[in-house]
Design a protein around this motif. Structure first.
Motif, PDB file in Angstrom:
ATOM      1  N   GLU A 190       0.831  -1.211   0.000  1.00 17.15           N
ATOM      2  CA  GLU A 190       0.000   0.000   0.000  1.00 17.15           C
ATOM      3  C   GLU A 190       0.859   1.252   0.000  1.00 17.15           C
ATOM      4  O   GLU A 190       0.570   2.231  -0.684  1.00 17.15           O
ATOM      5  N   LEU A 191       1.963   1.190   0.770  1.00 17.98           N
ATOM      6  CA  LEU A 191       2.884   2.323   0.827  1.00 17.98           C
ATOM      7  C   LEU A 191       3.492   2.589  -0.534  1.00 17.98           C
ATOM      8  O   LEU A 191       3.641   3.739  -0.971  1.00 17.98           O
ATOM      9  N   GLU A 192       3.887   1.503  -1.213  1.00 19.78           N
ATOM     10  CA  GLU A 192       4.476   1.661  -2.551  1.00 19.78           C
ATOM     11  C   GLU A 192       3.470   2.297  -3.510  1.00 19.78           C
ATOM     12  O   GLU A 192       3.826   3.151  -4.340  1.00 19.78           O
ATOM     13  N   LYS A 193       2.187   1.880  -3.369  1.00 21.17           N
ATOM     14  CA  LYS A 193       1.155   2.480  -4.227  1.00 21.17           C
ATOM     15  C   LYS A 193       1.013   3.959  -3.929  1.00 21.17           C
ATOM     16  O   LYS A 193       0.900   4.798  -4.843  1.00 21.17           O
ATOM     17  N   LEU A 194       1.018   4.279  -2.617  1.00 24.34           N
ATOM     18  CA  LEU A 194       0.888   5.690  -2.238  1.00 24.34           C
ATOM     19  C   LEU A 194       2.070   6.510  -2.744  1.00 24.34           C
ATOM     20  O   LEU A 194       1.923   7.635  -3.233  1.00 24.34           O
ATOM     21  N   GLN A 195       3.272   5.925  -2.627  1.00 25.30           N
ATOM     22  CA  GLN A 195       4.471   6.607  -3.114  1.00 25.30           C
ATOM     23  C   GLN A 195       4.385   6.823  -4.637  1.00 25.30           C
ATOM     24  O   GLN A 195       4.791   7.869  -5.150  1.00 25.30           O
ATOM     25  N   GLU A 196       3.851   5.799  -5.294  1.00 23.37           N
ATOM     26  CA  GLU A 196       3.696   5.919  -6.763  1.00 23.37           C
ATOM     27  C   GLU A 196       2.702   7.038  -7.118  1.00 23.37           C
ATOM     28  O   GLU A 196       2.955   7.837  -8.019  1.00 23.37           O
ATOM     29  N   GLU A 197       1.575   7.062  -6.364  1.00 19.68           N
ATOM     30  CA  GLU A 197       0.578   8.123  -6.611  1.00 19.68           C
ATOM     31  C   GLU A 197       1.157   9.492  -6.296  1.00 19.68           C
ATOM     32  O   GLU A 197       0.879  10.471  -6.999  1.00 19.68           O
ATOM     33  N   VAL A 198       1.942   9.580  -5.217  1.00 16.39           N
ATOM     34  CA  VAL A 198       2.597  10.853  -4.878  1.00 16.39           C
ATOM     35  C   VAL A 198       3.504  11.300  -6.007  1.00 16.39           C
ATOM     36  O   VAL A 198       3.564  12.476  -6.386  1.00 16.39           O
ATOM     37  N   GLY A 199       4.252  10.307  -6.572  1.00 13.71           N
ATOM     38  CA  GLY A 199       5.124  10.651  -7.695  1.00 13.71           C
ATOM     39  C   GLY A 199       4.341  11.186  -8.888  1.00 13.71           C
ATOM     40  O   GLY A 199       4.744  12.155  -9.539  1.00 13.71           O
TER      41      GLY A 199
END
Length: 306
Positions: free
Chosen positions: A29-38
């Motif tokens: 989930e964190l990786e997804k959030l980081q991807e969305e932030v990017g």
């Protein structure tokens, strides 16, 4: 005791596995959030770039609008100048002098009196400020300011006029003869022999046709050679024939004479109406005829056809 420890270890291992699974899920989930932030950062960068471009374009548009407004103001001034140029009165020098001559003539007309002495303008001085221009064939035009136009004195030229009256050689005048009562041909011949011109007009009158009944100018007026003398010649007056149908013959004859007409042929014709009643006439009622023209009647008589 050993069994309790083993159970505890198994429970802890299960809890550890559960925690690892939760951690792994949170990591995903964190990786997804980081991807969305990017992605959001990239979109923010794009939006900031677009904002910068739009700001530059807005600045350019404002500059262009300012330039267009300046050009519009200049065009409006140019249009006003052209309209003023079109509406500005433009005269040839000879037209201006003709206008001055006409003005002097009218002023002299106002100086005339009923007495034996007339007055004239000895000299006429004028100064006129105008704009001069040269047109086709090197013709000079005089441009006058139009109404409401503001013109600086530096743009105008000063024209000075000094007009003086010069007496013309005196032309012998001709005294108009009395023509009233003459025949048209005699009057025309007399006028032409005297060096004058004639104009003929006609007017209905009881005077014998072809007789001069009026003239212009009046007799004994002094005029210049070749002046037109108007001769008014008599022509027969016309009257409308009255309606005589169904009138008694004697009354009809009386009315004919009252209308300054003549009684023509009176014929009789068998009819059922009362004897001596007008049953037809010639000319017909309301016909225009010359005075003293004849009116023919047909009156009724009683009888039997055989």
């Amino acid at each position: 005791m050993a069994e309790e420890k083993e159970d505890e270890i198994n429970r802890l291992n299960l809890e550890l596995s559960r925690l690892k699974a939760v951690l792994s899920a949170n990591k995903t989930e964190l990786e997804k959030l980081q991807e969305e932030v990017g992605i959001l950062k990239a979109e923010k960068f794009t939006l900031l770039k677009d904002k910068e471009i739009l700001s530059d374009e807005n600045t350019k548009l404002k500059t262009n609008i300012s330039q267009l407004q300046s050009e519009k103001t200049e065009l409006q001034k140019r249009i006003q100048s052209l309209e003023a140029e079109i509406g500005r009165p433009k005269l040839l020098p000879e037209q201006l002098t003709t206008s001055l001559r006409d003005a002097i003539s009218k002023m002299e007309e106002g100086l005339k009196t009923e007495g034996r002495v007339d007055y004239t303008i000895g000299s006429f001085d004028a100064e006129i400020k105008v704009a001069l221009s040269v047109g086709d064939e090197n013709k000079i035009f005089i441009k006058l300011p139009y109404i409401g136009e503001a013109v600086t004195p530096e743009n105008l030229s000063l024209i000075k006029f000094s007009l003086k009256s010069i007496p013309k050689p005196r032309i012998p005048l001709i005294k108009v003869p009395l023509l009233i009562g003459m025949s048209k041909d005699s009057a025309v011949k007399i006028i032409q022999d005297m060096g004058l011109k004639t104009e003929l007009q006609e007017r209905q009158s009881r005077t014998p046709p072809g007789t001069v009944i009026d003239q212009k100018p009046e007799a004994y007026t002094e005029v210049a050679p070749e002046t037109i003398i108007t001769i008014i010649v008599a022509i027969p007056e016309k009257v409308k024939v009255p309606n005589l149908i169904n009138m008694d013959k004697e009354i009809a004859i009386k009315i004919i004479k009252e209308f300054d007409l003549e009684v023509g042929k009176v014929e009789s014709k068998l009819s059922e109406v009362a004897p001596n009643t007008v049953i037809s006439q010639s000319p017909l009622p309301d016909t225009e005829v010359e005075r003293r023209s004849s009116v023919n009647l047909v009156v009724s008589v009683h009888g039997v056809k055989v």
